[in-house]
Design a protein around this motif. Structure first.
Motif, PDB file in Angstrom:
ATOM      1  N   LEU A   1     -18.318 118.128   5.620  1.00  0.00           N
ATOM      2  CA  LEU A   1     -18.059 116.729   5.168  1.00  0.00           C
ATOM      3  C   LEU A   1     -19.230 115.699   5.106  1.00  0.00           C
TER       4      LEU A   1
ATOM      5  N   GLU B   1      -7.778 110.445  16.014  1.00  0.00           N
ATOM      6  CA  GLU B   1      -8.816 111.000  14.988  1.00  0.00           C
ATOM      7  C   GLU B   1      -8.206 111.946  13.781  1.00  0.00           C
TER       8      GLU B   1
ATOM      9  N   ALA C   1      -7.975 111.221   9.968  1.00  0.00           N
ATOM     10  CA  ALA C   1      -8.548 112.329   9.033  1.00  0.00           C
ATOM     11  C   ALA C   1      -7.347 112.781   7.679  1.00  0.00           C
TER      12      ALA C   1
ATOM     13  N   ARG D   1     -10.885 117.901   4.883  1.00  0.00           N
ATOM     14  CA  ARG D   1     -10.365 116.849   5.697  1.00  0.00           C
ATOM     15  C   ARG D   1      -9.110 117.056   6.363  1.00  0.00           C
ATOM     16  N   SER D   2      -8.125 117.816   5.691  1.00  0.00           N
ATOM     17  CA  SER D   2      -6.889 118.146   6.015  1.00  0.00           C
ATOM     18  C   SER D   2      -6.997 119.299   7.368  1.00  0.00           C
TER      19      SER D   2
ATOM     20  N   LEU E   1      -9.784 119.759   8.999  1.00  0.00           N
ATOM     21  CA  LEU E   1     -10.421 118.994  10.193  1.00  0.00           C
ATOM     22  C   LEU E   1      -9.179 118.276  10.910  1.00  0.00           C
ATOM     23  N   ALA E   2      -8.389 117.712  10.239  1.00  0.00           N
ATOM     24  CA  ALA E   2      -7.156 116.929  11.055  1.00  0.00           C
ATOM     25  C   ALA E   2      -6.294 118.102  11.939  1.00  0.00           C
TER      26      ALA E   2
ATOM     27  N   LYS F   1      -7.116 109.667   5.674  1.00  0.00           N
ATOM     28  CA  LYS F   1      -8.331 109.830   4.610  1.00  0.00           C
ATOM     29  C   LYS F   1      -8.068 110.820   3.646  1.00  0.00           C
ATOM     30  N   ALA F   2      -7.385 111.991   4.029  1.00  0.00           N
ATOM     31  CA  ALA F   2      -7.301 113.033   3.079  1.00  0.00           C
ATOM     32  C   ALA F   2      -6.695 112.571   1.877  1.00  0.00           C
TER      33      ALA F   2
ATOM     34  N   ASN G   1     -17.049 119.401  10.204  1.00  0.00           N
ATOM     35  CA  ASN G   1     -17.739 118.138  10.024  1.00  0.00           C
ATOM     36  C   ASN G   1     -19.219 118.185   9.366  1.00  0.00           C
TER      37      ASN G   1
END
Length: 215
Positions: A61, A89, A93, A74-75, A77-78, A96-97, A58
């Motif tokens: 990013l 969430e 994430a 982001r991946s 983070l997922a 979004k990636a 986080n």
């Protein structure tokens, strides 16, 4: 740094990431500092520290200075969000990636993003949708000649098919990729693939025995 992640050499990865972060701080290189935090977050997830992984990813990013690696971070983070039970969430994430519009890196990383999307769908028992994303991932990995990505997704698909009682199909798809490797058998992904193949062989044998007995 990717080579240490692929090889599972966490200690060497940690040393090099710390070196990157220290030099970035010393020379006020915001871009490289953000990348260092992201890499540290990835490493934390691989070592099982989900809380630290989420915090570092986080922070990375939020810095917003590393467009080339945004989709990858982001991946990751997922993955961390899913492990923490924050499934909505996690889906946001990875979506979004996948929507990131970047020049080169996302295309290289896209098979892995598709695999992660599939894994999140498996966890929600959306198996048909998951199979669709795994198939797309494998097709793109083959198009890129990215055997490592193809192996990961073949393993994910084999896991899914095993849950559906399709052990033979799972074995075939995974073995067809695994057997094309000529080196790197001590790496985490290949060890995991070999272990899964052994489990699938045992499951298939047990299934065949049950069928024979019931006749």
């Amino acid at each position: 740094m990717d080579i240490f992640f692929w090889a599972g050499d966490w200690s060497e990865a940690d040393r090099n990431i710390d070196r990157l972060i220290a030099r970035a701080e010393k020379h006020s290189l915001g871009l490289y500092h953000a990348i260092g935090l992201g890499l540290k977050g990835q490493l934390s997830l691989r070592e099982g520290d989900t809380e630290a992984g989420l915090r570092l990813l986080n922070a990375c990013l939020e810095a917003g200075q590393h467009q080339v690696l945004t989709a990858e971070f982001r991946s990751e983070l997922a993955i961390g969000l899913a492990r923490a039970g924050r499934h909505d969430e996690a889906h946001a994430a990875i979506d979004k990636a996948l929507a990131c519009d970047e020049p080169a890196r996302p295309h290289f990383y896209l098979p892995e993003m598709m695999r992660i999307k599939g894994e999140l769908l498996v966890s929600g028992q959306h198996w048909c949708e998951a199979e669709y994303w795994f198939s797309r991932s494998i097709d793109l990995a083959r198009e890129q000649s990215a055997l490592a990505w193809e192996l990961r997704t073949a393993a994910s698909l084999a896991h899914l098919w095993a849950r559906q009682g399709r052990c033979d199909e799972g074995t075939r798809v995974l073995r067809s990729v695994h057997d094309r490797f000529t080196e790197g058998f001590d790496t985490p992904d290949l060890r995991a693939a070999k272990c899964l193949l052994d489990k699938l062989r045992f499951s298939c044998a047990g299934s065949d025995k049950v069928k024979t007995t019931s006749r």
